[in-house]
Design an enzyme around this catalytic site. Structure first.
Site, PDB file in Angstrom:
ATOM      1  N   GLU A 217       0.798  -1.228   0.000  1.00  0.00           N
ATOM      2  CA  GLU A 217       0.000   0.000   0.000  1.00  0.00           C
ATOM      3  C   GLU A 217       0.833   1.282   0.000  1.00  0.00           C
ATOM      4  OE1 GLU A 217      -2.914  -0.229   3.159  1.00  0.00           O
ATOM      5  OE2 GLU A 217      -3.885  -1.966   2.274  1.00  0.00           O
TER       6      GLU A 217
ATOM      7  N   GLU B 213      -5.344  -8.852   0.905  1.00  0.00           N
ATOM      8  CA  GLU B 213      -5.992  -8.541   2.181  1.00  0.00           C
ATOM      9  C   GLU B 213      -7.474  -8.338   1.932  1.00  0.00           C
ATOM     10  OE1 GLU B 213      -4.480  -5.215   4.499  1.00  0.00           O
ATOM     11  OE2 GLU B 213      -2.411  -5.834   4.132  1.00  0.00           O
TER      12      GLU B 213
END
Ligand code: FCB
Length: 463
Positions: free
Chosen positions: A182, A362
């Site tokens: 991220e 995720e």
């Protein structure tokens, strides 16, 4: 009775059908990150990370906590690996704490830190579980931050050195190696909004940081390939469809720009070798300094793309209205529960970019779990996971190249600026005793995976 059989009755006929929609070579995992679970923040020569520093800034962490102990995973590795194996997954996604293996800024390796990750990888392989390693899940060595951190171009080269060292030590045994988790969070939340480490508040710095993260990804991939590093190489991006809250032109324009900032900035750089014009124009004088050759260096071929998906965003040009205030179902983070967004996202990526196989690296939810008589009956989390796995199956049916799915998270852990107040685990952690107790969602996941293993062989596809 094996754990899988004990769990089988938690699986509905719908779940059995759902499990059968996934191919034999599908990757099923659980995910964690180093700072969120390891603890042992100064053990065996580990240096401080920017999170060790940030947690000590008054008010930075909602409950005033730190990751000093977290789940004490560092001291409970073997038991935790057996816990992972008991779930029936075939993959585990974890991250290396960079300052545990390189405590200072000058690249000296800490053998004790490397030995910990070597035990992790070997312990996973011994249990038949693929290791998926992330190099940067946000815990930059403080020593590098002191020299400018990700805002400094020098950190790019330090990262490449770190990546090569890990590749040389562990690359022969990894299934996947991720450069960054991220990068948007590190750049925007860490350097523009200041709500995660290192807590800067400058849009120009954030833009420069995002460029350096992407550049370090590309250069690391080049170096790892030159070293003949074997695992599949990729990056993990957090993504959320940006949906205009109304059909007004202003909301549509705002949603398009937000999509550019979160999604296209990273995807265009990685897959098209350029940044999107509209985002560059919006940045104006805050746009990053880019040197000749950077764009091509970033756009390296990847073996997989990791997607972290939790929710969609409803975008309003005027006042932001929280999903709960709109009457939408939400998790304990206040994030809308919207499985369809995962289908939409995977199909959009497949349509708009030449993506390699994708993995949902995720997906999961925080809920206010209650533990009664030693049992956490988290039906809301089971519903969340079931809905999103079904949404992933639907994207696959419609042609998206999906190779894996990993639940966030293996166990309750340190949820960054929220501290220990948000529980994402499918395994409950008692923070007073550090005892682990699988929740009903863990038993459900095990049962679903058991159904997947037992699915009928389809002669036509060879599965
Ligand atoms: C993601 C992070 C992960 C976790 C989840 C809830 O943004 O990658 O570490 O905190 O959110």
């Amino acid at each position: 009775m094996t754990p899988a059989h004990a769990a089988a009755n938690t699986c509905t006929p719908f779940d059995v059908e759902l499990a059968r929609r996934f191919p034999a070579d599908f990757t099923w995992g659980v995910a964690t990150s180093a700072y969120q679970i390891e603890g042992a923040s100064s053990a065996d020569g580990k240096g401080p990370s920017i999170w060790d520093t940030f947690c000590r800034v008054p008010g930075a962490i909602g409950d005033g906590s730190t990751g000093d102990v977290a789940c004490d995973h560092y001291h409970r590795l073997d038991a935790d690996l057996s816990l992972i194996a008991s779930l029936g997954v075939n993959a585990y996604r974890f991250s290396v704490s960079w300052p545990r293996v390189q405590p200072q800024a000058y690249g000296r390796w800490n053998e004790a830190g490397l030995a910990f990750y070597e035990r992790m990888v070997d312990g996973l392989l011994a249990r038949g579980i693929q290791p998926w390693l992330t190099l940067n899940h946000w815990d930059l060595p403080q020593a590098l931050q002191d020299m400018g951190g990700w805002a400094s171009r020098d950190t790019v080269h330090r990262f490449v050195d770190y990546a090569r060292g890990i590749g040389q030590r562990l690359g022969d045994r990894l299934a996947g190696l991720t450069t960054h988790n991220e990068p948007w969070v590190v750049a925007t939340l860490g350097h523009e909004l200041g709500i995660v480490a290192p807590g800067d508040k400058s849009r120009a710095t954030a833009a420069q940081v995002s460029h350096h993260l992407l550049l370090s990804h590309g250069l690391a991939l080049q170096a790892l390939r030159a070293d003949r590093c074997r695992p599949r190489l990729g990056i993990v991006l957090n993504m959320a469809p940006m949906v205009p809250a109304t059909d007004s032109a202003a909301d549509a324009a705002k949603a398009r720009l937000e999509d550019g900032r979160l999604q296209r900035w990273y995807l265009d750089a990685l897959f098209r070798g350029r940044y999107p014009e509209d985002v560059l124009a919006d940045l104006g004088a805050d746009a990053p300094r880019i040197e000749p050759g950077d764009a091509a260096a970033i756009a390296q071929p990847m073996d997989y793309l990791g997607i972290n998906y939790y929710t969609r965003n409803l975008v309003s040009a005027e006042r932001h209205v929280e999903p709960a205030a709109r009457g939408l179902p939400v998790t304990d983070m206040g994030w809308e529960i919207h499985p369809q967004g995962l289908t939409d996202l995977l199909l959009r990526l497949h349509r708009d970019y030449p993506v390699p196989p994708m993995l949902v690296t995720e997906n999961g939810a925080a809920f206010r779990d209650t533990r009664q008589g030693g049992v956490v009956q988290d039906d809301d989390r089971i519903d969340y996971l079931r809905g999103h796995i079904a949404a992933a199956a639907e994207a696959m049916r419609r042609g998206a190249p999906l190779a894996g799915y990993m639940v966030w998270s293996l166990m309750d852990n340190f949820e960054w600026a929220f501290g220990y107040a948000k529980r994402f685990g499918i395994v409950h952690v008692n923070y007073a005793t550090l005892e682990r107790t699988p929740k009903a969602s863990a038993r459900w996941y095990t049962a679903m995976l058991d159904a997947w293993r037992r699915r009928p062989v389809r002669a036509s596809t060879g599965q």
